[in-house]
Design a protein around this motif. Structure first.
Motif, PDB file in Angstrom:
ATOM      1  N   LYS A 280       0.774  -1.177   0.060  1.00 43.38           N
ATOM      2  CA  LYS A 280       0.056  -0.053   0.129  1.00 43.38           C
ATOM      3  C   LYS A 280       0.951   1.206   0.172  1.00 43.38           C
ATOM      4  CE  LYS A 280      -4.088  -1.721   1.966  1.00 43.38           C
ATOM      5  NZ  LYS A 280      -5.364  -1.614   2.713  1.00 43.38           N
ATOM      6  N   HIS A 281       2.198   1.238   0.458  1.00 43.53           N
ATOM      7  CA  HIS A 281       3.003   2.302   0.661  1.00 43.53           C
ATOM      8  C   HIS A 281       3.576   2.729  -0.828  1.00 43.53           C
ATOM      9  CE1 HIS A 281       2.679   2.946   4.800  1.00 43.53           C
ATOM     10  NE2 HIS A 281       2.724   1.701   4.834  1.00 43.53           N
ATOM     11  N   TRP A 282       3.678   1.533  -1.582  1.00 39.96           N
ATOM     12  CA  TRP A 282       4.496   1.943  -2.996  1.00 39.96           C
ATOM     13  C   TRP A 282       4.152   1.388  -4.233  1.00 39.96           C
ATOM     14  CZ3 TRP A 282       6.765  -2.090  -5.940  1.00 39.96           C
ATOM     15  CH2 TRP A 282       6.902  -3.204  -5.367  1.00 39.96           C
TER      16      TRP A 282
ATOM     17  N   TYR B 286      10.391   4.175  -0.014  1.00 43.06           N
ATOM     18  CA  TYR B 286       9.647   3.451   1.176  1.00 43.06           C
ATOM     19  C   TYR B 286      10.645   2.566   1.703  1.00 43.06           C
ATOM     20  CZ  TYR B 286       6.764   0.105   3.796  1.00 43.06           C
ATOM     21  OH  TYR B 286       6.021  -0.637   4.692  1.00 43.06           O
ATOM     22  N   LEU B 287      11.687   2.098   0.962  1.00 44.78           N
ATOM     23  CA  LEU B 287      12.701   0.972   1.733  1.00 44.78           C
ATOM     24  C   LEU B 287      13.627   2.136   2.504  1.00 44.78           C
ATOM     25  CD1 LEU B 287      13.525  -1.133  -1.296  1.00 44.78           C
ATOM     26  CD2 LEU B 287      12.564  -1.738   0.806  1.00 44.78           C
ATOM     27  N   ALA B 288      13.814   3.378   2.012  1.00 42.99           N
ATOM     28  CA  ALA B 288      14.626   4.310   2.560  1.00 42.99           C
ATOM     29  C   ALA B 288      14.151   4.496   4.113  1.00 42.99           C
ATOM     30  CB  ALA B 288      15.088   5.535   2.063  1.00 42.99           C
ATOM     31  N   GLN B 289      12.757   4.710   4.184  1.00 43.40           N
ATOM     32  CA  GLN B 289      12.009   4.980   5.419  1.00 43.40           C
ATOM     33  C   GLN B 289      12.090   3.749   6.349  1.00 43.40           C
ATOM     34  OE1 GLN B 289       7.942   5.605   4.543  1.00 43.40           O
ATOM     35  NE2 GLN B 289       8.217   7.655   3.650  1.00 43.40           N
TER      36      GLN B 289
ATOM     37  N   MET C  63       5.901   1.550 -13.656  1.00 42.97           N
ATOM     38  CA  MET C  63       6.775   0.699 -13.056  1.00 42.97           C
ATOM     39  C   MET C  63       7.922   1.746 -12.497  1.00 42.97           C
ATOM     40  SD  MET C  63       6.061  -2.343 -12.213  1.00 42.97           S
ATOM     41  CE  MET C  63       7.612  -2.699 -11.366  1.00 42.97           C
ATOM     42  N   THR C  64       8.397   2.618 -13.120  1.00 43.99           N
ATOM     43  CA  THR C  64       9.361   3.599 -12.725  1.00 43.99           C
ATOM     44  C   THR C  64       8.722   4.282 -11.616  1.00 43.99           C
ATOM     45  OG1 THR C  64      10.220   3.847 -15.143  1.00 43.99           O
ATOM     46  CG2 THR C  64      10.661   5.476 -13.491  1.00 43.99           C
ATOM     47  N   SER C  65       7.723   4.863 -11.682  1.00 44.29           N
ATOM     48  CA  SER C  65       6.879   5.425 -10.595  1.00 44.29           C
ATOM     49  C   SER C  65       6.889   4.752  -9.269  1.00 44.29           C
ATOM     50  CB  SER C  65       5.500   5.958 -10.846  1.00 44.29           C
ATOM     51  OG  SER C  65       5.123   6.703  -9.895  1.00 44.29           O
ATOM     52  N   SER C  66       6.366   3.416  -9.586  1.00 41.69           N
ATOM     53  CA  SER C  66       6.289   2.559  -8.466  1.00 41.69           C
ATOM     54  C   SER C  66       7.525   2.265  -7.785  1.00 41.69           C
ATOM     55  CB  SER C  66       5.654   1.154  -8.854  1.00 41.69           C
ATOM     56  OG  SER C  66       4.283   1.274  -9.079  1.00 41.69           O
ATOM     57  N   LEU C  67       8.484   1.911  -8.571  1.00 41.33           N
ATOM     58  CA  LEU C  67      10.067   1.542  -8.068  1.00 41.33           C
ATOM     59  C   LEU C  67      10.697   2.726  -7.399  1.00 41.33           C
ATOM     60  CD1 LEU C  67      11.348  -0.997 -10.669  1.00 41.33           C
ATOM     61  CD2 LEU C  67      10.053  -1.450  -8.627  1.00 41.33           C
TER      62      LEU C  67
END
Length: 168
Positions: A39-41, A159-162, A149-153
């Protein structure tokens, strides 16, 4: 391929997307494995995922809805998990569907293989989408799949940084 840069390639019926994330494969895999993370990405920034149900196991299903910026804009999807090899590989069939999970036979189905490769403390993600024909691949690319996909990634990277900041 530099950090945060996506490498995109097409070969006959395949769309291959690669990107490096500053997180271990276990965490990147985890981000793919539950609605709480997705849901975050998942989905372009303008089309966030607002509904999600998941049974994350081989043979299980993932049903979700992306909602767009305009009233009534929605895109439902349904995935069926074929192979789950934590934390290295995920294989699923991906379809457009309706809100009840019925597959839209007029839209192309895709077989997606995502590989999570340890890459010097980071993760090299390689996603290969197999289509039924080169024409279908071309149609989906023209619909904006690569931009989506570019926007999602990009969102996954944020999100991973958070997550990694919160866990330190």
């Amino acid at each position: 391929m530099g950090m945060n840069k996506m490498n995109v390639e097409t070969k006959e019926r395949e769309l291959i997307i690669e990107r490096i994330f500053d997180a271990p494969p276990e965490l990147v895999f985890e981000a793919y494995s539950s609605c709480n993370h997705l849901k975050h990405w998942w989905g372009p920034k303008e089309w966030p995922m607002e509904e999600c149900e998941m049974d994350f196991r081989e043979g299980g299903k993932w049903h979700y809805c992306l909602r767009g910026p305009n009233e009534g804009d929605e895109s439902w999807g349904k995935a069926i998990y074929k192979e789950i090899d934590k934390p290295g590989k995920l294989v699923y069939e991906d379809y457009f569907s309706d809100k009840d999970g019925n597959i839209n036979e007029e839209m192309p189905g895709m077989l997606i293989t995502v590989v999570f490769i340890e890459h010097g403390g980071k993760t090299k993600l390689s996603s290969t989408t197999l289509f039924d024909s080169p024409e279908t691949l071309k149609k989906v690319v023209e619909m904006g799949a690569v931009e989506g996909m570019t926007s999602s990634l990009d969102r996954l990277d944020e999100y991973l940084a958070q997550l990694t900041t919160n866990n330190q």
